[in-house]
Design an enzyme around this catalytic site. Sequence first.
Site, PDB file in Angstrom:
ATOM      1  N   CYS A  28       0.834  -1.198   0.000  1.00  0.00           N
ATOM      2  CA  CYS A  28       0.000   0.000   0.000  1.00  0.00           C
ATOM      3  C   CYS A  28       0.873   1.254   0.000  1.00  0.00           C
ATOM      4  CB  CYS A  28      -0.929   0.010   1.206  1.00  0.00           C
ATOM      5  SG  CYS A  28      -0.051   0.096   2.782  1.00  0.00           S
ATOM      6  N   CYS A  31       3.425   1.751   2.715  1.00  0.00           N
ATOM      7  CA  CYS A  31       4.667   0.990   2.515  1.00  0.00           C
ATOM      8  C   CYS A  31       5.665   1.830   1.715  1.00  0.00           C
ATOM      9  CB  CYS A  31       4.400  -0.310   1.761  1.00  0.00           C
ATOM     10  SG  CYS A  31       3.281  -1.441   2.602  1.00  0.00           S
ATOM     11  N   ASP A 448       9.301  25.774 -33.727  1.00  0.00           N
ATOM     12  CA  ASP A 448      10.327  26.098 -34.713  1.00  0.00           C
ATOM     13  C   ASP A 448       9.708  25.897 -36.099  1.00  0.00           C
ATOM     14  OD1 ASP A 448      12.948  26.359 -35.950  1.00  0.00           O
ATOM     15  OD2 ASP A 448      12.860  24.178 -36.169  1.00  0.00           O
ATOM     16  N   ASP A 647      13.604  20.702 -33.688  1.00  0.00           N
ATOM     17  CA  ASP A 647      14.293  19.493 -34.164  1.00  0.00           C
ATOM     18  C   ASP A 647      15.795  19.666 -34.347  1.00  0.00           C
ATOM     19  OD1 ASP A 647      14.240  21.182 -36.433  1.00  0.00           O
ATOM     20  OD2 ASP A 647      14.357  19.447 -37.763  1.00  0.00           O
ATOM     21  N   ASP A 651      17.900  24.482 -31.697  1.00  0.00           N
ATOM     22  CA  ASP A 651      16.693  24.498 -30.867  1.00  0.00           C
ATOM     23  C   ASP A 651      16.968  24.022 -29.444  1.00  0.00           C
ATOM     24  OD1 ASP A 651      15.009  25.335 -32.966  1.00  0.00           O
ATOM     25  OD2 ASP A 651      14.872  23.280 -33.718  1.00  0.00           O
TER      26      ASP A 651
END
Length: 763
Positions: A28, A31, A448, A647, A651
């Site tokens: 649980c 724990c 971009d 990409d 960037d």
Amino acid sequence: MTQHPHHESFAGDGPSSRVDLSIEGMSCASCVSRVEKALKAVPGVDAASVNLATERATVHAHGVSAGALEKAVAAAGYQAVRLEADTPRRDHAAHHDHQATGLGRDLALAAALTLPIVVVEMGGHLVPAFHHWTMMTLGPWNALLQWLLATLVLAIPGRRFFTSGIPALLRGAPEMNALVALGAGAAWLYSSVVTFAPGLIPAGNGALYFEAAAVIVTLILLGRLLEARAKGRTGAAIAALVKLSPRTARVSRDGAGPVELPIEQVLVGDLVVVRPGERIPVDGSVTEGASHVDESMITGEPAPVAKRPGSAVTGGTVNGTGSFTFRAERVGADTALAGIVRMVEEAQGAKLPIAALVDRITGIFVPAVIAVAVATFLGWYFLGPEPSLANALVNAVAVLIIACPCAMGLATPVSIMVGTGRAASLGVLFRQGDALQALAGAEVIALDKTGTLTEGKPRLTEFVPASGQDRAALLALVAAAESRSEHPLARALVAAAEAEQLTLPAIDAFEAVAGHGVRARVEGRAVLVGSERFLSAEGIDMSPLAADAARLAASGTTPVFVAVEGKASGVLAVADALKPSSAAAIAALRKLGRRVVMVTGDGEATARAVARAAGIDDVRAGILPEGKAAVVAELKAGGARVAFVGDGINDAPALAAADIGVAIGTGTDVAIESADVVLMSGDLMGVVRAIGLSRATMRNIRENLFWAFAYNAALIPVAAGLLYVPFGILLSPMLGAAAMALSSVFVVGNALRLSRFGREGTA
């Protein structure tokens, strides 16, 4: 090979290092809190995070041995085993299947032993004639038979609750097993006293509750069995990814013919032969042959991709009808598929900020439940109607059993597991699990242009030489100057010259000016190629080309200027087509209520034309690479959460500066490493899918947390008997056990709904 990590230090005195541990014995949320607390208490540990759904702990520390961490976990009452950092967790489903098998055996035994008690005890309540028959037939043996069967239930299939729960109680750190042990144990002990020493019990309180003790254990075992089976399904995404990798490969080595080898024996540089319909075993580049490859399991894109010599191929994808040979470039743990598996596992093990609330509550939850149970017992014993002792016991046991920190502990991690797994199957990789929460709240999406909105493959569409210039000779000069540049615009200009079969003159000197253009000396002549700003700064009078440049920019192309020996010599129009899905993706983002901003180094006119075609109103043009991060900071200044999608290498700063960085997977490694989310395909609709899935996952987590907390808030008072006075309602401990068991199953089942995201119109 047997590992002996107990004596090795996984980190030195330098920077913090990481170790993963498999934790056994957690049941649980409390724990989880205890294991985290035990790990954080070890000197040298900087941070520790424990996940109930994956049953793993991630520790960041320096100068600490794995053995010290394992001992700390053992002292808290659990078992820890170090996992190798680079080993994917491939046995999630198998582990839970093994758990379910053991639970199934225990449940069958518990049910077989419990059924006679229920039939005798409950049947007598429902059918008076049956009660008279059992009393006449069994007589005094009735109580002894129930005691024997209930004792066997608690001692054999129910033993797990006592061996874990009682030590936890004695340590002053009770958890779910302790609640079950207290509830079932109290019912059994009370009934045993009634059976063997009835004189110790006040008159009128001599009812037996052996059936309650046995049914509680049986129902909770049933709940844990259903939970284990459901949790096994939450790892289906990882299992599916792992199965993508074939076990063998057909390898040509040192000029010899193809030999089938185990996948582990494939080396970088090997030539691998792929036949029609086969899975590609490792990553590499095609050297011979051609085909179409289904990459949907990696990118989420359904259309097969053409492959020819020079094309990259990815391990785990499926070859079509052609046959080809490729050179292995990444094998074993270095393949894209292995990296995806690691990335998904990282995300699945993460702890979201929303989980901090759960941690704070569960830290005090179980002790609070025990306190409520004690108060319930005392209240019913001193203030309740007769039989006061029996009523006090039954209601206190109901409080202990109805409480369910299991559901609280599972509410967040199972949703993360299923959500990130489903995302991977759609070609969206969350590199950190907390990116799920961050992306769901992103209000501004900054994009971009080149390679993100557009194909990233510009081509020359028009060339206007200045008066008196020879077009072919000038294009040859430009192509020669750009031949040493890696920029997409440069490649487009070189490709245009090659398409016209022009001979490029010799280049004497070359210098790339980032974000501006190139400076070169070709056949002894100074050549400048680049933006208007670049050439103007070099003292070139651009006015003769102004009209043509304005016309080209207005049409959506990027004007590239040329100067030879200090004079404006021509303007070229380079166009980079929008990706087919870009406009639809922008429309979908706006429908989701997101503000979309395009960030580009292009001039204002060109940028506006491209933005119009894509459906974007907010444009930041003329932004140099180093300025993209500043644009992100400006967008964040108003308090808005910003996601940046890009990409390229330029960037990376903006991806890192944004609240959430989204990298196009077809881009550079630098961009991907700087991002929080990676889209495996270049399709911008992946951003829409990622946002939709992050929102669905967060909604799912909130539903789970509401259920877990509302369930306890509503039923613990009922179990305590608060509805007895106004309505005469009391909650049976057996009903409490059934409800408690089903609450965890409900949470896991609700999380599994995320596996259907994107199907049947779901979003």
